[in-house]
Design a protein around this motif. Structure first.
Motif, mmCIF file in Angstrom:
data_model
loop_
_atom_site.group_PDB
_atom_site.id
_atom_site.type_symbol
_atom_site.label_atom_id
_atom_site.label_comp_id
_atom_site.label_asym_id
_atom_site.label_seq_id
_atom_site.Cartn_x
_atom_site.Cartn_y
_atom_site.Cartn_z
ATOM 1 N N GLU A 1 0.828 -1.214 0.000
ATOM 2 C CA GLU A 1 0.000 0.000 0.000
ATOM 3 C C GLU A 1 0.857 1.257 0.000
ATOM 4 O OE1 GLU A 1 -3.287 0.035 -0.433
ATOM 5 O OE2 GLU A 1 -3.163 -2.140 -0.584
ATOM 6 N N LYS A 2 1.965 1.237 0.741
ATOM 7 C CA LYS A 2 2.873 2.394 0.745
ATOM 8 C C LYS A 2 3.443 2.639 -0.640
ATOM 9 C CE LYS A 2 5.965 3.147 3.870
ATOM 10 N NZ LYS A 2 7.108 2.906 4.783
ATOM 11 N N ALA B 1 1.436 6.732 -6.929
ATOM 12 C CA ALA B 1 0.349 7.647 -7.301
ATOM 13 C C ALA B 1 0.748 9.102 -7.040
ATOM 14 C CB ALA B 1 -0.912 7.287 -6.512
ATOM 15 N N TYR B 2 1.466 9.333 -5.964
ATOM 16 C CA TYR B 2 1.909 10.697 -5.635
ATOM 17 C C TYR B 2 2.850 11.232 -6.719
ATOM 18 C CZ TYR B 2 3.817 14.581 -2.921
ATOM 19 O OH TYR B 2 4.196 15.846 -2.497
ATOM 20 N N GLN C 1 -5.957 9.482 -5.370
ATOM 21 C CA GLN C 1 -5.703 8.047 -5.304
ATOM 22 C C GLN C 1 -4.629 7.736 -4.257
ATOM 23 O OE1 GLN C 1 -5.190 6.402 -9.183
ATOM 24 N NE2 GLN C 1 -5.234 4.276 -8.503
ATOM 25 N N ALA C 2 -3.593 8.561 -4.227
ATOM 26 C CA ALA C 2 -2.528 8.377 -3.236
ATOM 27 C C ALA C 2 -3.094 8.482 -1.826
ATOM 28 C CB ALA C 2 -1.436 9.428 -3.442
ATOM 29 N N TYR C 3 -4.004 9.435 -1.641
ATOM 30 C CA TYR C 3 -4.633 9.623 -0.329
ATOM 31 C C TYR C 3 -5.375 8.357 0.090
ATOM 32 C CZ TYR C 3 -6.861 12.316 3.409
ATOM 33 O OH TYR C 3 -7.260 12.790 4.634
ATOM 34 N N ARG C 4 -6.080 7.738 -0.859
ATOM 35 C CA ARG C 4 -6.825 6.502 -0.548
ATOM 36 C C ARG C 4 -5.874 5.359 -0.183
ATOM 37 N NH1 ARG C 4 -10.096 8.325 -4.842
ATOM 38 N NH2 ARG C 4 -9.018 6.989 -6.347
ATOM 39 N N TYR C 5 -4.764 5.237 -0.909
ATOM 40 C CA TYR C 5 -3.802 4.168 -0.604
ATOM 41 C C TYR C 5 -3.215 4.341 0.794
ATOM 42 C CZ TYR C 5 -3.789 2.539 -5.474
ATOM 43 O OH TYR C 5 -4.139 2.029 -6.687
ATOM 44 N N VAL D 1 -0.186 14.958 0.711
ATOM 45 C CA VAL D 1 -1.182 14.822 -0.349
ATOM 46 C C VAL D 1 -2.323 15.810 -0.135
ATOM 47 C CG1 VAL D 1 -2.861 13.268 -1.387
ATOM 48 C CG2 VAL D 1 -0.610 12.397 -0.758
ATOM 49 N N ALA D 2 -2.789 15.938 1.110
ATOM 50 C CA ALA D 2 -3.881 16.869 1.412
ATOM 51 C C ALA D 2 -3.488 18.306 1.047
ATOM 52 C CB ALA D 2 -4.246 16.779 2.890
#
Length: 458
Positions: free
Chosen positions: A235-236, A242-243, A250-254, A279-280
Motif C-alpha cells: 500500500e505504501k 500515485a503521488y 488516489q494516493a490519499y486513498r492508498y 497529499v492533502a
C-alpha cells in the motif's frame, strides 16, 4: 586404564576445569557405553557447572534410565528443569522422586514451593498477555527468570513484550544473546524481525520473517506479521507511485488503507499520516493536512518533518501564533539555519498581521496624495469624534473614541513622508512616533474638533 582416566576427570572437576572434565567423561562414556550411570552423572554435574543445563538434563535422564533407584538423579533432573523453565517436567519428576523416596520430605517441600511460585507468575503472565498488559508480562517473566535463569522461552516472551512496549533495543539484545548460542532459534529471529518491522525497516523485517518461516513453516506469529508487513509495503508503494504521478486523490486513498493494517506499528503509521498530510496539501485541503500532521505527531512527538509541515500549513492559513509554536519546537529539535529562518519569518508575519491598515482606516488607496489624506482624515475624524455621539451608550462611546484615535494615528503616519515611507516598506514604527497627542498637536484640524466645532458647517 579406565580407572585412571576416571580419577583424572575427577581431578579436573575438583580443579574447576569443567570443560576439560566434560571431554574426559565423554571419552569414558564412549569407551564404556554399557557402563553404569557414574560417568553420565559426573558429566551432568560438569555441564551444570558451566550452565549447559539442557545437556545436563539429558545426562541426568540417562542416569535414571540406567539406574532408576538413585534419588540424586531425580533431584538433578528437577533442578535442570527449573533452570530451563520446564515446569511440567519438573513437577512430574518430583512426583516420581516422592514415590521413590517418601521420607525425604524437606527436598520435596522446597521444590514444590519453587514450582508453585513459577506457576503463579506464569498464570499471571498468561492473563496479562491476553489483555495486552505487556508491562505486567515483563514483570512476571523477570520473576520467573529469577528461578529459570536459562529459560530461552521465558526470555523470548519478555523480549516480545518489550518490543510491543517499543523498547526495541532491549528486545534485540535478548534475541541476540540467544542467537549467539543458537543461530537457528526461530523465535529469536522472529523477535529481531518484529523490532525491524516496528522501526519501519520493512525490507530487513521481511528477510527475518522469511528465515523464520523456512526454519518453522508453522510459526503462526511470524506468518501473521509477515502478511501485515507485506500489505503495508504494497500500500505504501502504491501511494508513493500515485503521488509521483500527481494522482493525489488516489494516493490519499492508498495511504488511508495502509493505516488500517496495523495500529501497533506507530513509526510506520506516523509516516503514513505525514504522507497523507503532503497529499492533502497538494489537494488544497490545508486543514486536513494539519489534522494528519497532528496525528503523526501523536505517534512520534519529535517527528520534525510533520512539525514543519504543520507549521507551514498554519502559515498559509495565516494562523501565525500556531505556526510560531511549531517552529519554536522545530528549532529545539533542529538547530539549523533554515529552521531559525522559518521561525523568524513566522514572527515577522505575525507582527505584520497585527499592523493596522492605516489606508483602510482612512478609506483611501495606497497611492493617495497628501491632499487626499487630509480630506479623508477630516471626513473620518468628523464621523468618529466623541462629541458627535452625545446620546451613545458607554460602550458605543468607547468604540467611537477608539476609532477616532485610530484615525489620528493613521493621519499622523501617512501625512509624514518619512513615516509613511517606513510604513509602506513594512518597517517597524516606534511607538513614540505615533503618540496621539504629538501628531494631533501638529494639525490645525485637531483644533476644530477639540474646541467643539459646529460639525454642520463642515
Amino acid at each position: 586404564m579406565v580407572e585412571k582416566r576416571n580419577e583424572f576427570a575427577k581431578k579436573l572437576y575438583l580443579d574447576k576445569k569443567y570443560k576439560e572434565a566434560v571431554k574426559e567423561y565423554s571419552e569414558l562414556i564412549d569407551l564404556c557405553p554399557k557402563s553404569n550411570a557414574l560417568y553420565y552423572r559426573n558429566r551432568a554435574a560438569c555441564y551444570m557447572m558451566i550452565g549447559t543445563y539442557h545437556r545436563a538434563l539429558e545426562d541426568a535422564k540417562k542416569c535414571i534410565e540406567l539406574d532408576p533407584k538413585q534419588p540424586k538423579d531425580y533431584t538433578r533432573v528437577i533442578r535442570c528443569c527449573l533452570f530451563l523453565g520446564e515446569i511440567v517436567q519438573a513437577e512430574f519428576t518430583l512426583s516420581k522422586l516422592t514415590e521413590l523416596d517418601p521420607e525425604n520430605k524437606s527436598v520435596a517441600t522446597k521444590v514444590r514451593i519453587i514450582i508453585e511460585y513459577v506457576k503463579r507468575y506464569l498464570k499471571d503472565a498468561d492473563e496479562a498477555y491476553d489483555v495486552k498488559d505487556y508491562r505486567k508480562v515483563v514483570y512476571c517473566m523477570d520473576r520467573i527468570c529469577d528461578v529459570s535463569t536459562a529459560s530461552t522461552r521465558f526470555k523470548l516472551t519478555k523480549a516480545e513484550c518489550l518490543a510491543f512496549l517499543e523498547r526495541y533495543q532491549e528486545a534485540q539484545e535478548i534475541a541476540n544473546d540467544i542467537l549467539h548460542i543458537d543461530k537457528q532459534n526461530a523465535d529469536a529471529i522472529y523477535i529481531r524481525g518484529m523490532c525491524q518491522y516496528f522501526e519501519d525497516n520493512i525490507d530487513k523485517a521481511y528477510l527475518h520473517f522469511q528465515q523464520v518461516l523456512r526454519l518453522a513453516p508453522d510459526h503462526a506469529k511470524a506468518l501473521e506479521i509477515y502478511k501485515r508487513a507485506k500489505s503495508l509495503k504494497t500500500e505504501k508503494e502504491k501511494g508513493a507511485a500515485a503521488y509521483l504521478l500527481k494522482q493525489y486523490s488516489q494516493a490519499y486513498r492508498y495511504y488511508t488503507q495502509a493505516l488500517t493494517i496495523d495500529p501497533l506499528n506507530k513509526i510506520t503509521n506516523a509516516k503514513l499520516h505525514f504522507n497523507k498530510a503532503l497529499v492533502a496539501a497538494k489537494l488544497g485541503a490545508l486543514n486536513e493536512s494539519i489534522v494528519e500532521c497532528t496525528e503523526a505527531l501523536k505517534l512520534d512527538e519529535n517527528y520534525l518533518k510533520a512539525l514543519l509541515k504543520r507549521a507551514t500549513s498554519y502559515m498559509e492559513l495565516k494562523e501565525y501564533e500556531k505556526a510560531i509554536h511549531d517552529f519554536e519546537k522545530a528549532c529545539k529539535l533542529d538547530k539549523s539555519r533554515d529552521s531559525k529562518r522559518l521561525l523568524m519569518e513566522a514572527k515577522l508575519a505575525l507582527k505584520q498581521s497585527k499592523r493596522k491598515d492605516y489606508y483602510k482606516i482612512l478609506g483611501i488607496g495606497k497611492n493617495a496624495s497628501t491632499d487626499d489624506i487630509k480630506k479623508a482624515y477630516r471626513k473620518r475624524a468628523m464621523v468618529h469624534h466623541p462629541d458627535r455621539h452625545p446620546n451613545a451608550t458607554e460602550g458605543e462611546k468607547k468604540e467611537q473614541e477608539k476609532k477616532f484615535k485610530e484615525v489620528g494615528e493613521a493621519y499622523g503616519i501617512l501625512s509624514d513622508p518619512k513615516k509613511r515611507s517606513r510604513y509602506d516598506s513594512e518597517h517597524d514604527i516606534d511607538d513614540g512616533d505615533i503618540e496621539f497627542q504629538t501628531y494631533f498637536g501638529q494639525s490645525d484640524h485637531f483644533q476644530f474638533y477639540t474646541a467643539g466645532y459646529n460639525y454642520n458647517r463642515l
